[in-house]
Design a protein around this motif. Structure first.
Motif, PDB file in Angstrom:
ATOM      1  N   UNK A 161       0.730  -1.176   0.190  1.00 11.59           N
ATOM      2  CA  UNK A 161      -0.015  -0.050   0.069  1.00 11.59           C
ATOM      3  C   UNK A 161       0.740   1.304  -0.093  1.00 11.59           C
ATOM      4  N   UNK A 162       1.904   1.180   0.974  1.00 14.96           N
ATOM      5  CA  UNK A 162       2.765   2.285   0.920  1.00 14.96           C
ATOM      6  C   UNK A 162       3.526   2.836  -0.363  1.00 14.96           C
ATOM      7  N   UNK A 163       4.007   1.541  -0.910  1.00 14.60           N
ATOM      8  CA  UNK A 163       4.938   1.803  -2.149  1.00 14.60           C
ATOM      9  C   UNK A 163       4.086   2.289  -3.231  1.00 14.60           C
ATOM     10  N   UNK A 180      -7.979   5.384  -4.387  1.00 17.01           N
ATOM     11  CA  UNK A 180      -8.139   3.948  -4.471  1.00 17.01           C
ATOM     12  C   UNK A 180      -7.767   3.184  -2.971  1.00 17.01           C
ATOM     13  N   UNK A 181      -8.325   2.236  -2.608  1.00 20.06           N
ATOM     14  CA  UNK A 181      -8.033   1.372  -1.422  1.00 20.06           C
ATOM     15  C   UNK A 181      -7.866   0.013  -1.773  1.00 20.06           C
ATOM     16  N   UNK A 182      -6.537  -0.519  -1.689  1.00 17.93           N
ATOM     17  CA  UNK A 182      -6.291  -1.738  -2.067  1.00 17.93           C
ATOM     18  C   UNK A 182      -6.652  -2.831  -1.044  1.00 17.93           C
ATOM     19  N   UNK A 183      -7.251  -3.905  -1.591  1.00 20.03           N
ATOM     20  CA  UNK A 183      -7.768  -4.873  -0.605  1.00 20.03           C
ATOM     21  C   UNK A 183      -7.226  -6.319  -0.990  1.00 20.03           C
ATOM     22  N   UNK A 200     -12.286   0.485  -4.842  1.00 20.47           N
ATOM     23  CA  UNK A 200     -11.603  -0.723  -4.251  1.00 20.47           C
ATOM     24  C   UNK A 200     -10.853  -1.499  -5.368  1.00 20.47           C
ATOM     25  N   UNK A 201      -9.636  -1.647  -4.939  1.00 21.53           N
ATOM     26  CA  UNK A 201      -8.986  -2.536  -5.970  1.00 21.53           C
ATOM     27  C   UNK A 201      -8.775  -3.939  -5.142  1.00 21.53           C
ATOM     28  N   UNK A 202      -9.063  -5.265  -5.694  1.00 22.30           N
ATOM     29  CA  UNK A 202      -8.906  -6.271  -5.381  1.00 22.30           C
ATOM     30  C   UNK A 202      -7.733  -7.001  -5.753  1.00 22.30           C
ATOM     31  N   UNK A 203      -6.756  -7.294  -5.064  1.00 17.98           N
ATOM     32  CA  UNK A 203      -5.468  -8.010  -5.477  1.00 17.98           C
ATOM     33  C   UNK A 203      -5.366  -9.146  -5.011  1.00 17.98           C
ATOM     34  N   UNK A 228      -8.440   2.192 -14.399  1.00 20.56           N
ATOM     35  CA  UNK A 228      -9.961   1.678 -14.461  1.00 20.56           C
ATOM     36  C   UNK A 228     -10.921   2.393 -13.474  1.00 20.56           C
ATOM     37  N   UNK A 229     -10.354   2.694 -12.171  1.00 18.03           N
ATOM     38  CA  UNK A 229     -11.069   3.532 -11.291  1.00 18.03           C
ATOM     39  C   UNK A 229     -11.192   5.041 -11.613  1.00 18.03           C
ATOM     40  N   UNK A 230      -9.928   5.462 -12.354  1.00 19.50           N
ATOM     41  CA  UNK A 230     -10.005   6.898 -12.570  1.00 19.50           C
ATOM     42  C   UNK A 230     -10.872   7.123 -13.658  1.00 19.50           C
ATOM     43  N   UNK A 231     -10.929   6.399 -14.552  1.00 23.34           N
ATOM     44  CA  UNK A 231     -11.785   6.658 -15.981  1.00 23.34           C
ATOM     45  C   UNK A 231     -13.457   6.415 -15.659  1.00 23.34           C
ATOM     46  N   UNK A 232     -13.486   5.562 -14.371  1.00 23.19           N
ATOM     47  CA  UNK A 232     -14.775   5.057 -13.928  1.00 23.19           C
ATOM     48  C   UNK A 232     -15.140   4.118 -14.951  1.00 23.19           C
ATOM     49  N   UNK A 233     -14.595   3.094 -15.356  1.00 20.83           N
ATOM     50  CA  UNK A 233     -14.842   2.154 -16.453  1.00 20.83           C
ATOM     51  C   UNK A 233     -15.831   1.240 -16.203  1.00 20.83           C
ATOM     52  N   UNK A 234     -15.919   0.708 -14.900  1.00 24.19           N
ATOM     53  CA  UNK A 234     -16.758   0.017 -14.312  1.00 24.19           C
ATOM     54  C   UNK A 234     -18.461   0.535 -14.599  1.00 24.19           C
ATOM     55  N   UNK A 235     -18.499   1.832 -14.122  1.00 29.08           N
ATOM     56  CA  UNK A 235     -19.537   2.568 -14.067  1.00 29.08           C
ATOM     57  C   UNK A 235     -20.088   2.685 -15.812  1.00 29.08           C
ATOM     58  N   UNK A 236     -19.147   3.037 -16.394  1.00 24.40           N
ATOM     59  CA  UNK A 236     -19.330   3.323 -17.917  1.00 24.40           C
ATOM     60  C   UNK A 236     -19.923   1.933 -18.618  1.00 24.40           C
ATOM     61  N   UNK A 237     -19.138   0.913 -18.031  1.00 30.23           N
ATOM     62  CA  UNK A 237     -19.463  -0.089 -18.619  1.00 30.23           C
ATOM     63  C   UNK A 237     -20.781  -0.643 -18.367  1.00 30.23           C
ATOM     64  N   UNK A 238     -21.270  -0.374 -17.314  1.00 30.88           N
ATOM     65  CA  UNK A 238     -22.731  -0.713 -16.856  1.00 30.88           C
ATOM     66  C   UNK A 238     -23.608  -0.015 -17.472  1.00 30.88           C
TER      67      UNK A 238
END
Lengths: 348, 381
Positions: A161-163, A180-183, A200-203, A228-238
């Motif tokens: 997360x820090x890196x 973003x929040x890494x999980x 949320x980014x799932x790794x 993807x988060x910045x471009x809001x690609x998930x929402x656009x794709x919906x």
């Protein structure tokens, strides 16, 4: 003068009448009838290549003429004009032109209309909606057992997360980094990372292990997901899915709703490939800002391929594969990272 | 039947043949222009397109030499579509908000559904005419609720109980109440078990209130033949599934399947589509015969002798051609299917057609028709 049958709407009895138009009035004469009807009040039939012509009169009466050609000739002689739509329908040339126009409009909607509309809709959507949608997706992934609690030590998680936060900050001089929040999760998906709407980014654990010795590559992966988060690609794709599904449904839904999902799915995948290219661009940006050559991403593809086993053989995948894939071909993506590295080397 | 025929003077019986004169080429032109206008207007033109389509198909259907006619007003149809669209949007949105909201919306839609069906039946029939006489749907709204209650109740029960179970099982360690589990199971099983009865009740309601003047239809078949047909359809489904899917599935499991996963997947999807089309065509043909061979009014009798095999052959050919032409063949397919279905019909009048009469009436509300279309309820002959 035209011979026709008159039905009064009360009885099924046909009455033989003759029709003529004088001024703005239609005269219906014969079999004991003498009616005068304003031409404008008649619901005139549309011209067609064969078959019956039926005109509807106000008050429930109707006129039928079995001889379509005679009706058309009479109507033309009396000065009745076809509406534009009918003229288009009755000419193969215009109908084919309509087909071409349909193709152009559809391609235009697909290439520009839908992306622009979805961008506008997403821009108008408050970010809280993204977060809510992301929460629903995360719950669903958890409920279906696709993601399980992680086995990665908390210290290692924090290190990553820090890196990433540090690397990300270098691409944003203004310092907006609470994006973003890494999980971390153990998952049957293998080595993978997913960006959910809302940040949320799932790794997956496998991804962390795959790149345990290569923080630089992992940063590239995370930057891709952050893109993807910045471009809001998930929402656009919906939104795009909804649009393109409606479009396909209107076009061929009256034949088969099931078949209508095919072009919708193909279209959605093409949009998805464009999102991946954009996200790769974000990845390259972050790597460069941190003095890392984008060429390090080659390692990711090599290791993923090694983990996956041999690449699928067979001639089919090459021509058909791309239309059915949500990601661009690995070769295309690799070439891009390598080219980006080359450009950078020359600039130095 | 017997006592009705006794009162008819000899020689008055008149057989009306049904002919379909529509052409694929002409419908193609109508269809493509309609499609362009619908897309360009972002769907607002749809009611006009639909009215034009119905007018074309009606005017191409000759019963005893006289064409059917469609009188629906696209403007009132548009109102209906907008209303139905709002209802559907409300329903799909509320399901996403919360479970109780979803169940309330489901109950609201289920509660309104019979009324919508009733309005749709009325609209379609009241706007169809033959020899200047409007057809009529004589059923009452209460009748629609009685006919559709067995269809609505198990579905609502199953969906809401299922949602409740899913919510309960999310809590770890929570044991499912046995009564709840039994309820879900029973409501799930009751849907296929009741389906033929539901269809029979609905068709009895629909065909029992088809009216032309004083003539009012009656469905003379009981629920038995519907159950028999359901069994036959299930058998045809199992058989075609076995015959058509076994090959692709074996192929998919083998090493060749692993190498060409995509090709095999496409093959599987196509085979399944063919199965669905075969079973669908079989069901349509047999149901049409069952329904119309058993529909009659005092002086009008219907008959249908649609042969299943040619109809299945036509449907499968259509599927292949529609896929190969990327959909462009659809208007040709639609007219060919309509021709085969309509020309299998026969109508017998026990009275000279000229003596039929109708009280004039007008019913303009298209809301039900639109909702029927949106919710996938196909109404028409």
């Amino acid at each position: 003068m035209l011979d026709a049958e008159y039905f009064d709407g009360h009885s099924a009895r046909a009455r033989r009448v003759s029709l003529h138009i004088a001024g703005h009035t239609l005269h219906i004469v014969g079999d004991g009838l003498d009616l005068a009807v304003p031409v404008a009040d008649v619901d005139w039939p549309e011209r067609r290549s064969s078959g019956v012509r039926m005109a509807h009169l106000a008050g429930g009466g109707s006129l039928h003429c079995q001889d379509g050609a005679a009706w058309d000739a009479w109507a033309r002689a009396e000065g009745l004009r076809d509406p534009v739509v009918v003229r288009m329908q009755q000419s193969w040339r215009l109908a084919v032109a309509a087909g071409v126009a349909l193709l152009v409009v559809t391609v235009g909607l697909y290439r520009w209309g839908v992306p622009v509309a979805s961008r506008a809709i997403v821009a108008l959507t408050p970010p809280e909606v993204d977060a809510a949608v992301g929460g629903v997706v995360l719950d669903a992934l958890r409920d279906h057992g696709i993601i399980e609690p992680t086995a990665i030590e908390y210290e290692q998680q924090e290190e990553i997360r820090v890196a990433f936060a540090r690397a990300f900050a270098r691409t944003r001089p203004s310092g907006d980094q609470a994006l973003v929040a890494l999980r971390f999760y153990d998952s049957e998906l293998g080595a993978n990372a997913l960006a959910l709407p809302g940040g949320t980014i799932i790794v997956t654990d496998d991804m962390v292990r795959l790149l345990a010795d290569r923080e630089d590559v992992l940063l590239g992966v995370l930057a891709h997901e952050a893109g993807h988060v910045r471009g809001r690609h998930g929402m656009k794709s919906l939104v795009q899915t909804a649009f393109i599904g409606t479009l396909a449904g209107v076009a061929i839904g009256d034949y088969s709703v099931m078949l209508a999902t095919v072009p919708a799915a193909l279209g959605q995948m093409a949009y998805s490939r464009q999102f991946e290219r954009d996200a790769d661009g974000e990845s390259i940006r972050l790597l460069r800002a941190n003095g890392i050559s984008p060429a390090v991403m080659v390692t990711l593809f090599e290791r993923l391929q090694a983990a996956r086993g041999r690449p699928p053989a067979g001639g089919l995948r090459a021509p058909l594969g791309i239309a059915f894939a949500s990601h661009p071909a690995d070769e295309e993506r690799l070439r891009r990272f390598e080219q980006a590295a080359g450009v950078r080397a020359r600039a130095r | 039947m017997e006592e009705v025929q006794l009162g008819v003077p000899a020689g008055a019986v008149q057989a009306l043949d049904v002919r379909f004169t529509g052409s694929g080429g002409e419908y193609f032109r109508i269809w493509i222009v309609n499609l362009l206008l619908t897309i360009v207007t972002l769907g607002l033109y749809y009611p006009w397109a639909k009215a034009r389509r119905l007018r074309y198909f009606c005017a191409s259907t000759l019963v005893g030499g006289h064409a059917l006619d469609f009188h629906g007003d696209p403007k009132s149809m548009l109102r209906g579509y907008l209303l139905a669209g709002a209802l559907l949007a409300m329903y799909s949105l509320s399901g996403k908000i919360s479970l109780p909201a979803g169940i309330v919306a489901l109950l609201a839609v289920a509660g309104a559904y019979p009324a919508l069906v009733w309005v749709a039946l009325r609209f379609r029939l009241a706007n169809t005419s033959w020899r200047g006489l409007r057809l009529r749907f004589a059923g009452t709204i209460g009748g629609a609720y009685r006919a559709l209650l067995p269809a609505v109740v198990p579905v609502v029960l199953f969906i809401s109980l299922g949602a409740l179970v899913r919510q309960r099982t999310e809590v770890p360690g929570h044991l499912l109440h046995p009564g709840l589990a039994l309820g879900v199971l029973l409501s799930m099983l009751s849907i296929p078990a009741l389906a033929p009865l539901v269809l029979w009740l609905f068709k009895r309601y629909q065909h029992g209130h088809l009216a032309l003047g004083e003539e009012c239809g009656r469905l003379t078949a009981g629920p038995g033949p519907f159950y028999l047909l359901a069994v036959k359809i299930a058998l045809v489904f199992a058989l075609t599934l076995l015959l058509l899917m076994a090959g692709p599935i074996i192929l998919a499991g083998g090493p060749a399947g692993y190498r060409n996963r995509l090709l095999v997947l496409l093959l599987l999807a196509f085979a399944y589509l063919v199965v669905l089309v075969i079973v669908g065509a079989y069901a349509v043909a047999r149901l049409q015969n069952l329904l119309w061979s058993n529909t009659a009014s005092a002086r009008i009798r219907f008959g249908s002798a649609l042969r299943a095999l040619p109809y299945i052959r036509l449907a499968v050919t259509n599927l292949v051609l529609v896929i190969v032409t990327l959909g462009l063949y659809w208007p040709f397919a639609a007219t060919a299917l309509a021709r085969m279905r309509l020309e299998a019909m026969a109508i017998q009048l026990d009275v000279p057609a000229d003596e039929l009469s109708a009280e004039p009436r007008r019913d303009d509300d298209a809301t039900g028709d639109a909702a029927g279309d949106l919710f996938g309820l196909d109404i028409g002959f």
